[in-house]
Write a protein that holds these residues in place. Sequence first.
Motif, PDB file in Angstrom:
ATOM      1  N   ALA A 193       0.833  -1.201   0.000  1.00  0.00           N
ATOM      2  CA  ALA A 193       0.000   0.000   0.000  1.00  0.00           C
ATOM      3  C   ALA A 193       0.868   1.251   0.000  1.00  0.00           C
ATOM      4  CB  ALA A 193      -0.924   0.011   1.222  1.00  0.00           C
ATOM      5  N   ALA A 194       0.311   2.341  -0.555  1.00  0.00           N
ATOM      6  CA  ALA A 194       0.950   3.665  -0.564  1.00  0.00           C
ATOM      7  C   ALA A 194       2.434   3.607  -0.910  1.00  0.00           C
ATOM      8  CB  ALA A 194       0.749   4.344   0.800  1.00  0.00           C
TER       9      ALA A 194
ATOM     10  N   GLY B 108       1.163  -3.691 -15.960  1.00  0.00           N
ATOM     11  CA  GLY B 108       1.680  -4.168 -14.685  1.00  0.00           C
ATOM     12  C   GLY B 108       1.236  -3.288 -13.540  1.00  0.00           C
ATOM     13  N   LEU B 109       2.008  -3.307 -12.462  1.00  0.00           N
ATOM     14  CA  LEU B 109       1.704  -2.538 -11.259  1.00  0.00           C
ATOM     15  C   LEU B 109       2.850  -1.589 -10.939  1.00  0.00           C
ATOM     16  CD1 LEU B 109       0.240  -5.333  -8.944  1.00  0.00           C
ATOM     17  CD2 LEU B 109      -1.023  -3.666 -10.319  1.00  0.00           C
ATOM     18  N   ALA B 110       2.490  -0.408 -10.434  1.00  0.00           N
ATOM     19  CA  ALA B 110       3.480   0.584 -10.022  1.00  0.00           C
ATOM     20  C   ALA B 110       3.794   0.390  -8.544  1.00  0.00           C
ATOM     21  CB  ALA B 110       2.953   1.991 -10.275  1.00  0.00           C
ATOM     22  N   LEU B 111       5.082   0.240  -8.228  1.00  0.00           N
ATOM     23  CA  LEU B 111       5.497   0.055  -6.838  1.00  0.00           C
ATOM     24  C   LEU B 111       6.561   1.088  -6.490  1.00  0.00           C
ATOM     25  CD1 LEU B 111       5.525  -3.843  -6.884  1.00  0.00           C
ATOM     26  CD2 LEU B 111       3.821  -2.364  -5.810  1.00  0.00           C
TER      27      LEU B 111
ATOM     28  N   THR C  15      -2.405  -0.172  -5.222  1.00  0.00           N
ATOM     29  CA  THR C  15      -1.509   0.712  -5.961  1.00  0.00           C
ATOM     30  C   THR C  15      -2.098   0.977  -7.337  1.00  0.00           C
ATOM     31  OG1 THR C  15       0.782   1.020  -6.700  1.00  0.00           O
ATOM     32  CG2 THR C  15      -0.144  -1.197  -6.902  1.00  0.00           C
ATOM     33  N   HIS C  16      -1.351   1.731  -8.143  1.00  0.00           N
ATOM     34  CA  HIS C  16      -1.769   1.991  -9.515  1.00  0.00           C
ATOM     35  C   HIS C  16      -1.433   0.808 -10.406  1.00  0.00           C
ATOM     36  CE1 HIS C  16      -2.716   6.252  -8.998  1.00  0.00           C
ATOM     37  NE2 HIS C  16      -1.567   6.423  -8.377  1.00  0.00           N
ATOM     38  N   GLY C  17      -2.340   0.486 -11.333  1.00  0.00           N
ATOM     39  CA  GLY C  17      -1.998  -0.388 -12.430  1.00  0.00           C
ATOM     40  C   GLY C  17      -1.649   0.477 -13.629  1.00  0.00           C
ATOM     41  N   PHE C  18      -0.915  -0.067 -14.593  1.00  0.00           N
ATOM     42  CA  PHE C  18      -0.606   0.711 -15.795  1.00  0.00           C
ATOM     43  C   PHE C  18      -0.771  -0.159 -17.025  1.00  0.00           C
ATOM     44  CE2 PHE C  18       3.557  -0.995 -14.471  1.00  0.00           C
ATOM     45  CZ  PHE C  18       4.013  -1.560 -15.650  1.00  0.00           C
ATOM     46  N   PHE C  19      -1.091   0.504 -18.117  1.00  0.00           N
ATOM     47  CA  PHE C  19      -1.214  -0.160 -19.414  1.00  0.00           C
ATOM     48  C   PHE C  19      -0.860   0.850 -20.482  1.00  0.00           C
ATOM     49  CE2 PHE C  19      -3.104  -1.701 -23.255  1.00  0.00           C
ATOM     50  CZ  PHE C  19      -3.043  -3.074 -23.169  1.00  0.00           C
TER      51      PHE C  19
END
Length: 321
Positions: free
Chosen positions: A118-119, A237-240, A202-206
């Motif tokens: 998270a965050a 994917g996912l932003a970490l 979190t944010h996903g991205f495409f």
Amino acid sequence: MEIPKWFPLESSDRVDALVREYHKQIRHQPGGDAEADPLLPVLRELYATVWKPLQPALRGTTRVLVSPDSALHLVSFATLLSGERFLAEDYALGYVTSGRSLLHPPVAPTGRVMELWAAPDFNLGGGSGRDEVWHFPGAGPGKARAFFQTSFPPLPGTATEAQDLKRLALKKGLVVKVHDGRQATKAELLKIHGPLVLHLATHGFFSTNEFAGADQGLAGLRANVGLDLRSFFYRSGLALAGANPSLLALNRGEVTQQDATGLAFAAELAWLDLRGTWLATLSGLRHRSGQHCRGRGCDGLETGLVAGRHSERAFQPVATQ
């Protein structure tokens, strides 16, 4: 062995049109009376189109595994409406990438661990303040076309969400591990081994950009780092933690394996060890955004997550503001 049964649905054009309307309504949710929500008739129409024809074969069934194709990869089946009931109220739904996934025997949970991301500190490693907004320029001559023209803003509300979930989980006797801020890294995520519950906030991205195979910068990425941005598995994917500096480097064609640590690509998420995982959730923005490819499904974030190292568990979406 039972013979597979086939059930004709409506035309793919009709299904695709409904999915487009589904996403349109999700992204433009109005305020006011919930009963007048324009998304509700779309959910009922999707139910009537893609699920109701199957009902004769599902009598007495409580668990259904779904292997969606094409645009249906972008739909949460759990939210489909039959009258006033969501599909998740009548069935335990799971997702598999193909029938081959069923050849692996299910693995029973071995522990009571809940892991939460998270965050994330999206600017980690960028030498800037945590709340600074990054603006990415287009790639220069000889470099790959910009992967994204955006950045990931902070998600402070997900930290509160994680603490709320932690309190609930502790009451149920679970061991809870929270990965937030600088600790919400891809490296830690790839280390998990079958937690009972996995929660990713979190944010996903495409990326919808098309990349020319002969482009010098893109060729360098493929050769030196193994990032083939022609594939949906490397465009979603996912932003970490550290995602914004990673995007900046990627846009400039300067990405190295170490620089990519802030972006968890679908190709990497497909190797998550979710054997024994009972529930996994995505809580964030745009994780079901994308596009589909007629005839071969949507190879990207959703497929990568469901693949999850022989897991047949569903990644259940939870929308947040």
